[in-house]
Structure formats: structure tokens, C-alpha cells
Write an enzyme that holds these catalytic residues in place. Structure first.
Site: not given
Ligand code: NOJ
Length: 716
Positions: A260
Site C-alpha cells: 500500500d
Molecule cells: C491507500 C489505500 O489504503 C489503498 O486502498 C489505495 O488503493 C491506495 N492508497 C492507492 O490509492
């Protein structure tokens, strides 16, 4: 085109760039991201950009094409980049937030919606969506419950599979690769506070939290995203047991694992890595492939290889997995795939997509209460549409991708469109903001309500108050909204509340005062049309909650499939000392899992089993008669729950094991049956082996998780 051959030719630096994902701003020469600014703060040089493997957060097909074209000129190996984006509940045409959509109890609908989103996304140049979010949730304080499909593992598995199938299909034209997230157990953040600690037994993890990710893997999901949280003291991205062990070795996942956003660097903040060097080491050894929005690989893998802490083979394998996905998607022969502005524009909120978005919004609305106010007659002469969510397109929900508010049908517009000739008056009354306190607009709302034949009062939480980072301490509505409700009700009792939220709210007071409550979540592009159809009886509500609505925030986490405890509370109305209870309120949620009313009423009778004995390897049929006792046709979700009375580990008081949706004409009765087999009774015992144990089981069939009629059988 042989992936291994390409990898053989690549330098280590190029391989690490291939495993790095950056925001489009870094790659877009026109965006002017400076080498001395954000780039150098990440430890990157402009040369590093030439070989970057994937991109997130970009602005449409022309932007994608320009970035890809430039990249293919700059990259020595001419490897196209993957473009990834959060297509969570629609791309340009937005359908209801996932927690809402799940209330449809309709995996096919989810599949259709995801297929529609994929088509739009592919035309935007998106290759991968960071969806589905398969995190099981029990605590509505967590803002990201809006992205989930609720508290039940069985249902979550069906939805997770459906979403993967809808997004990916054959991965050909009009499809995108899916990335299931957030592996694992991100939804169990302590106290519902985002990014907070997760700690649970492996038994609980395997039984409740892992199945929906596994369902996505079994459905062929191409990517998995590791989560921000720690699990058993180790951040998921550093968690070798979770990624290399369970995901790769046990489940045989051969696709791409991505971190993430910045989560490798967050290992330092968590306190498991002293510096980026350690973080990169932990990340590779845990089994991650792509690093999102940090550059610990580029900065440190070379020295880690020299130190013998990471092997070149590990890196090669990771690069191979990324290239295989690019190859599978056909990017080596056509790096732009479906990216096409004209196509994207032609799909953008087109009639077919609007029709599906409207159907989805209708199917997921949950009628929480109805004292007979709804449906309103279409013969009304004057309607008042009141409240903060009545005349705004900001009802798409968070994570709305490219969805535009100005393309959204507001409630006011939806009602006007439906009623044609009737007079429709509007007043905002109060703001929907959490901190709103200004009551000066209430007088105008009261004036609008007076003398109207029907009053639609929109209440709830703004779309920006759920989603990532939006945890709440208090799930009640702001006081100012109650003030508006009280005053409007004094002026006109023929009022229905249309509730907008991205999560269950603790609306006890609302449930006691409002004559009718229709939960419409954040319903998306066609929200206003769907709401109007439902309020005026052109559509009949049939949604059922997939997450319990607490009676008070203090009950959270509250979920139907809980254990009995050694001292269960038998009666929520009385205070009995030394029972598992609260002294100042009930144990039961306000509205339980599976709950939802219709404009008609359904009666259940004749619950029976084909046998009181289930032979190992055989089946028993459970059946019930369901009757539409009202005067309009309606659809009921008939739910099968089972309770295993004794086990080597404690079993929940009820578990959803099946459901069927039946359409019944007024007065019609149908028999609905379910086959029960041993597999459905299996669970993880203390030895972490999943199997059914002999003994007695209770079977319940009804319209929600509190259904009480039961019959029993014995597994022998
Ligand atoms: C953080 C989020 O937790 C995740 O769900 C998301 O896909 C990513 N950012 C990318 O935007």
C-alpha cells in the site's frame, strides 16, 4: 516474447525501477515534478524514472497515452508501464458504495457493476484497479467500512469472487486486472481507528478474515495488496508468514503482490525497521513485488544483495511476475490497450450505465422503518424536499474515481423528473457537516414542509466523512439534524427520512421519531432517480443490511455472528448483574445483519428438515414457506443460518450459510429450500484444521439474522 529473456537482459537498477510504482505526476513531463523536490526526497533521480514499472493516479486516456509514449521512448528495455487506479464503485458512472451495494445480497449485480466499471476504466487507460476491498468489518467507526461488503465471511467471499470476475473477465477488451486488498485483516483496526493495531488469534484470522481474500485468489485475481496494519506485531507488508507463507505457499498465489501507499517506509514508523535499508529487506523477504510510492528497493536492494540478505533470484522472480501480467494483458503488443478518449466519453454516464447504476441504487436501499408513510402517492400535488443532501450531486461517495457531481441526479431532480406536474419545493434547512450548528435555515424548511402532501427529509453524513482516514468516535447524527427533524415533524407528519451514509450509523433517536427511514447510502450517479422511484413506489425496497447498525456507538464492534459467552444476556430490557451486558443499554444492535423491510410483509411458516440426521458425506434439505402477506409485489431475501451447538472451539450463535432471493406477488406463497452438507459445517478448531465436527446443529430460516424459529439435526 519471453519474459525470462527480458529479465536476463535487465540491469539490477532497471529491475528495481520495474518494481517501483509512482504517482503519475512524477512521470508526466508536463506536470513539472522537480528532481530537487519530491523526487529527491524519495531518493530518486530523474534517470530512475525511465524504467519505472507502474503508475497510479493519472487523469484520463490522453494523459495515460502521453505518459506511456514518453516512457517507451526513454526506457531502454521498452517495457510498457501498468496504469493503476482505485476504481472502487464505478469509474465515471458511479454506483453505490460497496457497503451499500452489498445490501442487495446480489453477487451477480456486483459482477455486472464491476464489469461496467471495468469497461469505463479500460477506456480511461486504466489497466489495474485496486479493488475489491475484501476486508471483513465489524466496527462502523472505521471509515473504510464504506468500501467493504460487511461483517459476514460467507457473503464477503461471494462478493469478492463476483467483483474479480466482473473486473477481469478474460482480461481482454474492456477489462482490467483486479487487485484484492488489504491483505490482511485491515478491517479489524482496534477501536475502528484507521491504520490502528490489529491483533487476533490465527483461528479467528483464518475463519473470518482470510476467506474473502482467498476467494479472490481462487477466482484468479491478478494482484494482492498488502495492508498498512500490523498483524501479530508485524506490519502486513513485512509479514512473511502472511505473504510468503499463507498467500504464496499455501494458496499458491502466483500473481503480483503490491504494497500500500508508502507502507514500506512506514515500517520505520511502526518500529520494525530501523531505516529504509531494513524496510526493503523485510519487504522483499516477506514476498512483496511492487513498492508503491516509496523507493526503498531502488535505494537499498543492491547493498542487501551484496550483504546476502536478499537474493537476485528473489528480485528476478518479482520482476517476472510483473512482466507476466503485462504480457497477459497484451501490453507488449499494444501498450495503450483500450485507452481512448472518444470511447471513454461515449461510455461516460451513457444510458446503459446509468440504468445499471439506478438499478443498483434501488436494489441496495434498505427500508429501516415504515409506519405506513411510504410509499408516497404519485398523485401528490405538493412535495417538499428538505435537508443537506437534497439538492447536491455530492452523494457519489468517497473513492468516486472520475465521477462528477454535476453528472449526478440529485434527489430534488429525481423527484421533479418523476412527478412531472407536481409542485416540488426545496429547503436545505441545515448543513450536513459534522460540526454544523447553524439553525437559521430551519424556518424555511418548516415553511416548505407545511402544507406539503409529502415531505422527503434527507439526513446523514457527507460523502467525505467515510472512507480512508475517516474514523468516527460517535455514530449518531449531529444535533442540528435532529433539530431540523423535530421542527419538520411538528410541521408535517407525512415525512420520510432518506438517510445518506457510508457506514452504519447509531440512529436510535431517529428510529424513535421518524415515521419512515430509507437508508440509501451514498447511492451514486443515479442516486436521486433511484430514491424517487423508491419513495413513490415505482420500486419496492428489498435491501438487507450486511453490517449491524449499533443502538449506540459504544456497542462497536457489534456483529451478528458473535459467541454466546458463558454468561449471555437473555433479555435486553432488564439489568441482570454478572451477565455479559451493558448497564446503560442493550446488547442487540438497533438493526441487525440481514434486516430490511419492504412495502409488503413476508410471513414464514412450515420450517422443516428432510431428516433429523445428516450422514457424513450426505445432505439434508431445509425448507420453509414464505408468503407475501401484503398487497404489493415484493422481493425477499430468504436467509439460512446454522448454529453448531457444541464444538472443540466455541461456535457463533448463528452463521449465514445461504440465501435465496424470491419475488412474490401480493398474496403469493413459495416454498424455499436449501441443501445442507457437511462442508457447510466445517470450521477451524484449536488445531487450526478446518473440518466439521459430529453433533447437533440448529437451522434457522428467516428474513434477518434475528430470526428465531429453528429445527435441529445431528451430524453423524
Ligand atoms: C491507500 C489505500 O489504503 C489503498 O486502498 C489505495 O488503493 C491506495 N492508497 C492507492 O490509492
Amino acid at each position: 516474447m519471453n519474459v525470462k529473456k527480458i529479465v536476463e537482459k535487465m540491469t539490477l537498477k532497471e529491475k528495481l525501477q520495474q518494481l517501483t510504482q509512482l504517482n503519475a505526476g512524477f512521470l508526466d513531463k508536463n506536470a513539472g515534478t522537480e528532481a530537487t523536490g519530491p523526487l529527491s526526497s524519495m531518493g530518486l533521480t530523474s534517470q530512475d524514472l525511465n524504467g519505472i514499472g507502474s503508475v497510479l493516479n493519472f487523469q484520463g486516456p490522453d494523459n495515460v497515452k502521453a505518459i506511456q509514449r514518453q516512457h517507451l521512448e526513454d526506457d531502454t528495455n521498452k517495457i510498457p508501464m501498468l496504469f493503476m487506479m482505485d476504481v472502487i464503485h464505478g469509474c465515471r458512472t458511479i454506483y453505490p458504495v460497496p457497503i451499500g451495494l452489498s445490501a442487495s445480497f446480489d453477487p451477480q449485480l456486483v459482477k455486472d457493476c464491476c464489469a461496467m466499471a471495468a469497461k469505463e476504466a479500460a477506456a480511461e487507460g486504466i489497466n489495474v484497479t485496486f479493488a475489491p476491498m475484501a476486508d471483513l468489518v465489524r466496527d462502523a467507526r472505521w471509515g473504510r467500512v464504506m468500501e467493504s461488503t460487511g461483517e459476514d465471511p460467507y457473503l464477503n467471499c461471494l462478493y469478492s469472487r463476483a467483483a474479480v470476475e466482473g473486473f477481469q473477465g478474460d482480461l481482454k477488451k474492456g477489462k482490467v486486472a483486479a487487485c484484492v486488498k488489504h491483505y490482511a485483516a485491515y478491517g479489524a483496526a482496534e477501536a475502528g481507528r484507521d491504520y490502528n493495531t490489529v491483533d487476533m488469534s490465527e483461528r479467528t484470522l483464518r475463519e473470518y478474515y482470510l476467506p474473502a481474500y482467498k476467494a479472490a485468489v481462487d477466482a484468479g485475481v491478478e494482484m494482492v495488496m498488502t495492508s498498512f496494519n500490523v498483524l501479530d506485531g508485524v506490519p502486513a507488508a513485512a509479514n512473511k508468514k502472511l505473504v510468503d507463507g499463507i498467500l504464496r505457499k499455501e494458496w499458491k498465489f502466483g500473481g503480483v503482490v503490491i504494497s500500500d501507499y508508502n507502507s514500506f517506509r512506514e515500517m520505520i514508523t511502526h518500529g520494525v525497521a530501523e531505516n529504509e535499508h531494513d524496510a526493503a529487506c523485510l519487504a522483499v523477504n516477506a514476498g512483496n513485488d511492487i513498492e508503491m510510492m516509496s523507493a526503498t528497493y531502488i535505494g537499498h536492494i543492491e547493498s542487501l544483495i551484496k550483504e546476502g540478505k536478499v537474493s537476485l533470484k528473489q528480485i528476478d522472480k518479482a520482476v517476472e511476475r510483473v512482466l507476466k501480467l503485462k504480457k497477459k494483458m497484451g501490453m507488449f503488443s499494444d501498450p495503450y490497450l483500450d485507452a481512448d478518449k472518444a470511447l471513454a466519453d461515449s461510455l461516460d454516464c451513457c444510458k446503459e450505465h446509468r440504468d445499471l447504476a439506478r438499478k443498483a441504487a434501488e436494489k441496495c436501499a434498505v427500508l429501516l422503518k415504515n409506519d405506513g408513510v411510504l410509499p408516497f402517492s404519485t398523485e401528490v400535488k405538493k412535495v417538499a424536499v428538505i435537508g443537506p443532501f437534497a439538492n447536491t450531486g455530492e452523494i457519489l461517495g468517497n473513492w468516486r474515481c472520475y465521477g462528477k457531481h454535476e453528472q449526478t441526479v440529485t434527489v430534488l431532480a429525481g423527484v421533479k423528473n418523476l412527478l412531472g406536474g407536481a409542485e416540488v419545493v426545496y429547503a436545505e434547512g441545515v448543513s450536513g457537516e459534522l460540526t454544523a450548528s447553524d439553525e437559521s435555515g430551519i424556518a424555511a424548511a418548516v415553511k416548505a414542509a407545511k402544507g406539503a402532501d409529502a415531505v422527503i427529509l434527507t439526513l446523514g453524513e457527507p460523502q467525505g466523512d467515510s472512507g480512508e482516514g475517516n474514523s468516527k468516535l460517535d455514530l449518531e447524527l449531529p444535533a442540528v439534524q435532529y433539530k431540523l427533524l423535530d421542527e419538520v415533524l411538528k410541521a408535517n407528519k407525512n415525512t420520510a427520512v432518506l438517510l445518506f451514509s457510508g457506514r452504519p450509523l447509531a440512529i436510535k433517536r431517529l428510529s424513535e421519531t421518524a415515521p419512515a427511514i430509507l437508508e440509501v447510502w451514498q447511492p451514486g450517479t443515479e442516486g436521486g432517480s433511484a430514491a424517487a422511484n423508491l419513495l413513490f413506489g415505482k420500486a419496492v425496497p428489498s435491501g438487507k443490511l450486511t453490517m449491524s447498525f449499533p443502538a449506540k456507538t459504544g456497542q462497536c464492534p457489534v456483529y451478528y455472528n458473535h459467541y454466546n459467552t458463558g454468561r449471555p444476556r437473555m433479555n435486553d430490557d432488564v439489568r441482570v448483574a454478572y451477565t455479559s451486558s451493558y448497564i446503560d443499554g442493550p446488547n442487540k444492535p438497533l438493526y441487525p445483519f440481514g434486516y430490511g423491510l419492504s412495502y409488503t410483509a413476508f410471513g414464514y411458516s412450515d420450517l422443516k428438515l428432510s431428516s433429523s440426521v445428516l450422514q457424513s458425506g450426505g445432505t439434508v434439505t431445509a425448507s420453509v414457506k414464505v408468503k407475501n402477506k401484503g398487497s404489493v409485489a415484493g422481493e425477499e431475501t430468504v436467509q439460512l443460518y446454522i448454529r453448531d451447538l457444541f464444538g472443540s472451539a466455541v461456535r457463533p450463535v448463528k452463521e449465514l450459510k445461504g440465501f435465496k432471493k424470491v419475488m412474490l406477488a401480493a398474496g403469493e406463497e413459495k416454498e424455499v429450500s436449501f441443501e445442507i452438507n457437511e462442508d457447510m459445517l466445517a470450521f477451524y478448531g484449536p488445531d487450526l484444521v478446518k473440518k466439521a465436527e459430529k453433533g447437533d446443529f440448529k437451522v434457522f430460516i428467516g428474513g434477518d439474522s434475528e430470526c428465531a424459529d429453528s429445527v435441529s439435526f445431528r451430524l453423524v
